[in-house]
Structure formats: C-alpha cells, structure tokens
Design a protein around this motif. Structure first.
Motif, PDB file in Angstrom:
ATOM      1  N   LEU A  91      30.443  11.204  11.501  1.00  0.00           N
ATOM      2  CA  LEU A  91      29.340  10.399  11.922  1.00  0.00           C
ATOM      3  C   LEU A  91      29.293  10.204  13.306  1.00  0.00           C
ATOM      4  O   LEU A  91      30.579  10.226  13.782  1.00  0.00           O
ATOM      5  CB  LEU A  91      29.207   9.247  11.072  1.00  0.00           C
ATOM      6  CG  LEU A  91      29.063   9.068   9.534  1.00  0.00           C
ATOM      7  CD1 LEU A  91      29.119   7.816   9.112  1.00  0.00           C
ATOM      8  CD2 LEU A  91      27.535   9.692   9.601  1.00  0.00           C
ATOM      9  N   SER A  92      28.020  10.330  13.989  1.00  0.00           N
ATOM     10  CA  SER A  92      28.110   9.988  15.444  1.00  0.00           C
ATOM     11  C   SER A  92      26.978   9.048  15.760  1.00  0.00           C
ATOM     12  O   SER A  92      25.961   9.085  15.174  1.00  0.00           O
ATOM     13  CB  SER A  92      27.896  11.491  16.113  1.00  0.00           C
ATOM     14  OG  SER A  92      27.465  11.236  17.376  1.00  0.00           O
ATOM     15  N   ALA A  93      27.357   8.343  16.727  1.00  0.00           N
ATOM     16  CA  ALA A  93      26.432   7.072  17.167  1.00  0.00           C
ATOM     17  C   ALA A  93      25.632   7.623  18.446  1.00  0.00           C
ATOM     18  O   ALA A  93      24.774   6.841  18.951  1.00  0.00           O
ATOM     19  CB  ALA A  93      27.044   5.756  17.297  1.00  0.00           C
ATOM     20  N   ALA A  94      25.910   8.828  19.051  1.00  0.00           N
ATOM     21  CA  ALA A  94      25.118   9.360  20.210  1.00  0.00           C
ATOM     22  C   ALA A  94      23.869   9.221  20.072  1.00  0.00           C
ATOM     23  O   ALA A  94      23.004   8.408  21.040  1.00  0.00           O
ATOM     24  CB  ALA A  94      25.625  10.584  20.292  1.00  0.00           C
ATOM     25  N   GLY A  95      23.023   9.556  19.060  1.00  0.00           N
ATOM     26  CA  GLY A  95      21.748   9.585  19.030  1.00  0.00           C
ATOM     27  C   GLY A  95      21.174   8.068  18.908  1.00  0.00           C
ATOM     28  O   GLY A  95      19.929   7.862  19.424  1.00  0.00           O
ATOM     29  N   MET A 136      27.561  -1.595  22.671  1.00  0.00           N
ATOM     30  CA  MET A 136      28.148  -1.034  24.182  1.00  0.00           C
ATOM     31  C   MET A 136      29.283  -0.098  24.167  1.00  0.00           C
ATOM     32  O   MET A 136      29.220   0.852  24.806  1.00  0.00           O
ATOM     33  CB  MET A 136      28.201  -2.433  24.972  1.00  0.00           C
ATOM     34  CG  MET A 136      27.083  -3.134  25.114  1.00  0.00           C
ATOM     35  SD  MET A 136      27.487  -4.552  26.179  1.00  0.00           S
ATOM     36  CE  MET A 136      25.784  -5.537  26.289  1.00  0.00           C
ATOM     37  N   ALA A 137      30.278  -0.622  23.568  1.00  0.00           N
ATOM     38  CA  ALA A 137      31.586   0.372  23.606  1.00  0.00           C
ATOM     39  C   ALA A 137      31.134   1.723  22.998  1.00  0.00           C
ATOM     40  O   ALA A 137      31.608   2.826  23.344  1.00  0.00           O
ATOM     41  CB  ALA A 137      32.466   0.097  22.476  1.00  0.00           C
ATOM     42  N   LEU A 138      30.120   2.024  21.928  1.00  0.00           N
ATOM     43  CA  LEU A 138      29.748   3.310  21.361  1.00  0.00           C
ATOM     44  C   LEU A 138      28.867   3.919  22.346  1.00  0.00           C
ATOM     45  O   LEU A 138      29.060   5.171  22.655  1.00  0.00           O
ATOM     46  CB  LEU A 138      29.078   3.147  20.155  1.00  0.00           C
ATOM     47  CG  LEU A 138      29.850   2.773  18.813  1.00  0.00           C
ATOM     48  CD1 LEU A 138      29.059   2.466  17.892  1.00  0.00           C
ATOM     49  CD2 LEU A 138      30.692   3.774  18.660  1.00  0.00           C
ATOM     50  N   ALA A 139      27.984   3.558  23.120  1.00  0.00           N
ATOM     51  CA  ALA A 139      26.885   3.777  24.153  1.00  0.00           C
ATOM     52  C   ALA A 139      27.879   4.519  25.462  1.00  0.00           C
ATOM     53  O   ALA A 139      27.469   5.303  25.772  1.00  0.00           O
ATOM     54  CB  ALA A 139      26.093   3.003  24.426  1.00  0.00           C
ATOM     55  N   ILE A 150      26.160   7.263  27.010  1.00  0.00           N
ATOM     56  CA  ILE A 150      24.719   7.076  27.104  1.00  0.00           C
ATOM     57  C   ILE A 150      24.694   6.069  28.208  1.00  0.00           C
ATOM     58  O   ILE A 150      23.778   6.031  28.940  1.00  0.00           O
ATOM     59  CB  ILE A 150      24.468   6.565  25.594  1.00  0.00           C
ATOM     60  CG1 ILE A 150      24.598   7.265  24.650  1.00  0.00           C
ATOM     61  CG2 ILE A 150      22.717   5.921  25.716  1.00  0.00           C
ATOM     62  CD1 ILE A 150      23.813   8.579  24.741  1.00  0.00           C
ATOM     63  N   LEU A 151      25.566   4.925  28.334  1.00  0.00           N
ATOM     64  CA  LEU A 151      25.586   4.096  29.499  1.00  0.00           C
ATOM     65  C   LEU A 151      26.950   4.175  30.099  1.00  0.00           C
ATOM     66  O   LEU A 151      27.875   4.729  29.745  1.00  0.00           O
ATOM     67  CB  LEU A 151      25.615   2.480  28.827  1.00  0.00           C
ATOM     68  CG  LEU A 151      24.566   2.248  27.755  1.00  0.00           C
ATOM     69  CD1 LEU A 151      24.570   0.816  27.208  1.00  0.00           C
ATOM     70  CD2 LEU A 151      23.201   2.219  28.521  1.00  0.00           C
ATOM     71  N   SER A 152      26.698   3.868  31.388  1.00  0.00           N
ATOM     72  CA  SER A 152      28.086   3.925  32.351  1.00  0.00           C
ATOM     73  C   SER A 152      28.513   2.630  32.466  1.00  0.00           C
ATOM     74  O   SER A 152      28.044   1.467  32.575  1.00  0.00           O
ATOM     75  CB  SER A 152      27.717   4.688  33.589  1.00  0.00           C
ATOM     76  OG  SER A 152      26.376   3.530  34.287  1.00  0.00           O
ATOM     77  N   ALA A 153      29.856   2.489  32.433  1.00  0.00           N
ATOM     78  CA  ALA A 153      30.787   1.188  32.548  1.00  0.00           C
ATOM     79  C   ALA A 153      30.908   0.943  34.117  1.00  0.00           C
ATOM     80  O   ALA A 153      31.510   2.063  34.895  1.00  0.00           O
ATOM     81  CB  ALA A 153      31.773   1.249  31.784  1.00  0.00           C
TER      82      ALA A 153
END
Length: 227
Positions: A112-116, A150-153, A158-161
C-alpha cells in the motif's frame, strides 16, 4: 486501488464495481498531476474534515479536466463522485473512516502507498489554505493530530520539511498508514469543536475578494499548508 476495509457496509458508499468503474475512468483520463481514485479520496477527505464546506463547483476542477464523451457519461461520473463524497461523511459520522490507498510494486510484491492519497489531501487543504495555515500556526494540538499524515506526505515528497527528514522505515510507514483513520476522525472532531472564528472567516472572505480582482497565480502542487 484498495480500501482499508470493505465499503459495502454503507448504503451511501460505492460498491467494488462502482469503485473500479470510477478508478478506470480516472485512469483513462490521467495525465501529469491529475488525481486518481486514491487522490480523489484524499482530496474529499480533507474537505470533509476541514473547517468549512467546499462546494462541488470548487473541488470538481481538481478532479475533472476535460469534457465528458456524452451526457450519460457525465451524469454517471458525477453520480459516482457524489456517492464517494457521501461515503466519507457517513464513515466519519460513525467513527469508521477508512482511506482508499494506491499500491506500488516491490521486490516482495505489491504494498500500500499513501502517495496519491496524500497528494489529494494536500490539495484539499490548499482549497482552504488560509484557514488551515493560521490554525496550524496558532494551535499546536492540530499540528500534532496531523503528524502521521505529514510524515507520510514528507516521506512521499508531497510536502517539503524545513528540517532534515529521514525516510520512514517500513514499520514506521505502515504505522502511519494504520493511524490515518484515527487521525481523520480526530481532525473532524477538532473542527467541529473549534470551528473557524468570525475573524478567520472575514480574513478568508477579504482574501477571496482580492484574489478575484487579480489574475490567477500559476498552479502550485507543493502542498503549502505546512511550514
């Protein structure tokens, strides 16, 4: 696409055939930056748990990008999207939310992937970015609630830290995935108990009026709701 649990328990939810039908339509019209089924579910999930209602005429352009082949196709796709949207609210109402996630192939098989889903969730946040950003800055508990998302993104790019971020281990990734239902339910409760204030809504309305007076900015996909 796979749902975290069966969706046939809900009268307002899409059955497996309907999910496949919507998935195939979105894939047939997919291009760069366009959301597939997991992304659409993430988008609608963010709107469902967010600070205020977002009408279909505002979120549909994030999902549909070209004319339908005919009226029948249009009515069918819109009905499936409406049903998907209703299913999220139904699940949240009884604390039984489950995300629809994508799959990626690995050496050991599909995982499973949370990217989308995270991409869609970020775009949903962007539709009410001013309200989200102000509250995230002013109320650390909301930021904490969204920690697994946020951790997954960040892990998926998807997001930059701002700070250096180590990739999640497989165990940490799976743990964040497992927390998504509880996170969405908690965020939904948060906004119900701490709705947008009159000052926040006034600021949003003023910003919207100013935006309408100016040419639209270039489309951003960075998910600017985290700083």
């Amino acid at each position: 696409m796979k749902a975290g649990s069966t969706k046939t328990d809900w009268p307002s939810s899409l059955d497996d055939n309907e999910l496949d039908e919507l998935d195939m339509y979105l894939r047939a019209h997919a291009q760069d930056s366009r959301l597939l089924l997991d992304g659409v579910h993430g988008l609608l999930s963010a709107l469902a748990v967010g600070p205020m209602q977002v009408l279909p005429e505002e979120w549909l352009p994030e999902v549909l990008h070209e004319p339908f082949a005919d009226e029948d196709e249009g009515n069918r796709v819109l009905a499936l999207l409406a049903k998907l949207n209703d299913s999220i609210s139904a699940e949240l109402d009884v604390d039984a939310y489950e995300p629809i996630l994508g799959e990626v192939e690995t050496e050991t098989g599909p995982v499973l992937s949370a990217a989308g889903w995270c991409e869609g969730f970020s775009r949903g946040i962007d539709l009410r970015a001013m309200l989200w950003e102000k509250r995230l800055a002013d109320d650390p508990p909301l930021m904490e609630l969204l920690g697994p998302v946020m951790a997954l993104a960040v892990d998926e790019g998807i997001l930059s830290a701002e700070a250096e971020f180590e990739k999640l281990t497989d165990e940490e990734y799976d743990d964040c995935l497992a927390q998504l239902p509880a996170v969405l339910i908690a965020v939904n409760h948060y906004w119900s108990e701490h709705p947008a204030t009159e000052a926040e809504l006034d600021a949003l309305n003023q910003a919207s009026e100013t935006k309408n007076e100016q040419p639209p900015p270039p489309r951003q996909r960075s998910g600017h709701w985290v700083h």
